[in-house]
Design an enzyme around this catalytic site. Structure first.
Site, PDB file in Angstrom:
ATOM      1  N   ASP A  14      -8.945 173.987  36.907  1.00 26.29           N
ATOM      2  CA  ASP A  14      -7.644 173.331  37.144  1.00 26.29           C
ATOM      3  C   ASP A  14      -6.409 174.160  36.766  1.00 26.29           C
ATOM      4  OD1 ASP A  14      -9.421 171.337  37.807  1.00 26.29           O
ATOM      5  OD2 ASP A  14      -8.607 169.824  36.444  1.00 26.29           O
ATOM      6  N   LYS A 127     -11.909 167.723  42.932  1.00 29.74           N
ATOM      7  CA  LYS A 127     -12.409 166.528  42.248  1.00 29.74           C
ATOM      8  C   LYS A 127     -11.273 165.554  42.012  1.00 29.74           C
ATOM      9  CE  LYS A 127     -11.678 168.801  37.851  1.00 29.74           C
ATOM     10  NZ  LYS A 127     -10.575 167.936  37.404  1.00 29.74           N
ATOM     11  N   CYS A 172     -10.197 168.409  31.087  1.00 31.48           N
ATOM     12  CA  CYS A 172     -11.159 168.906  32.082  1.00 31.48           C
ATOM     13  C   CYS A 172     -12.046 170.037  31.562  1.00 31.48           C
ATOM     14  CB  CYS A 172     -10.430 169.262  33.367  1.00 31.48           C
ATOM     15  SG  CYS A 172      -9.782 167.757  34.164  1.00 31.48           S
TER      16      CYS A 172
END
Ligand code: VGL
Ligand code: ZN
Length: 227
Positions: A14, A127, A172
């Site tokens: 990310d 995601k 994450c």
């Protein structure tokens, strides 16, 4: 540290504009992301160096992208009377923090940081696309059951060791690392190539110790670049 690159993967988590402070790159200025993590963009340089090494030595490089529809359930904006930082129950194991709108599919904020070199990437995993469910981990959504396909990809290449960096340490990166351990990968986190939200306060310290207790190796990118 000696690495068998054939059985190793680098997972870059990310590294997207919405998780980074304002910056200038290629003559263009990028505004502060809606969920900016302090010094988030600083992970690009060490991750680029490691990704280059992985690509040259035939390791796999995977980048993940938080990729939400604009009505995503984790956005405070969709819950009247609630504000960013409040907690709600989304029916999953953990209670859900409400975030500012971020990483909306196709938006500038959802793009990778301009200084992240994606040329070495073999796979990009998106995601968080289910409007009703959040997905911190690169392996499973927050119901802990819906797969992203990453485990199958890694198994198809007989990968047994994963190295992690990116954003955010306490969300994450943490959930991805814990799932990797649960799935029995040897798991390492590059402490110099992660940055955290630290909400609630102290959560970065808390996840760093939880990851150590779980047996996740804490290393720096120089540990693998020096040999
Ligand atoms: C993340 C909060 C919300 C992350 C994603 O990438 O760590 N954190 N969505
Ligand atoms: Zn998100």
């Amino acid at each position: 540290m000696i690495i068998d690159y054939q059985s190793a993967a680098l997972i870059i988590v990310d590294v997207q504009n919405d998780f980074c402070p304002a910056y200038i790159s290629g003559g263009k200025s990028y505004p502060e992301g809606s969920l900016a993590v302090a010094a988030g963009g600083d992970v690009c340089a060490p991750l680029n160096a490691v990704a280059k090494e992985f690509a040259e030595r035939n390791g796999k490089v995977i980048a993940t992208q938080d990729w939400h529809p604009k009505n995503h359930a984790s956005f405070a904006s969709g819950h009247p009377g609630k504000k960013v930082g409040d907690f709600i129950d989304l029916g999953s194991a953990q209670s859900q923090v409400l975030w500012p709108d971020h990483c909306i599919q196709g938006s500038e904020g959802a793009r990778f940081h301009d200084r992240l070199n994606l040329d070495p990437a073999n796979l990009i995993i998106r995601k968080g696309s289910n409007p009703l469910l959040d997905s911190y981990s690169a392996f499973f959504e927050n119901d802990r059951q819906t797969t992203t396909g990453l485990d199958g990809y890694l198994k198809a290449f007989s990968i047994s060791t994963v190295f992690l960096g990116g954003l955010a340490t306490d969300y994450c990166v943490f959930y991805t690392a814990m799932d990797a351990m649960r799935l029995r990968y040897k798991t390492y986190v590059f402490t110099d190539a992660v940055r955290g939200v630290d909400y609630p306060k102290g959560s970065v310290e808390q996840v760093l110790s939880a990851m150590k207790v779980a047996g996740i190796g804490m290393i720096t990118t120089s540990d693998i670049l020096q040999n």
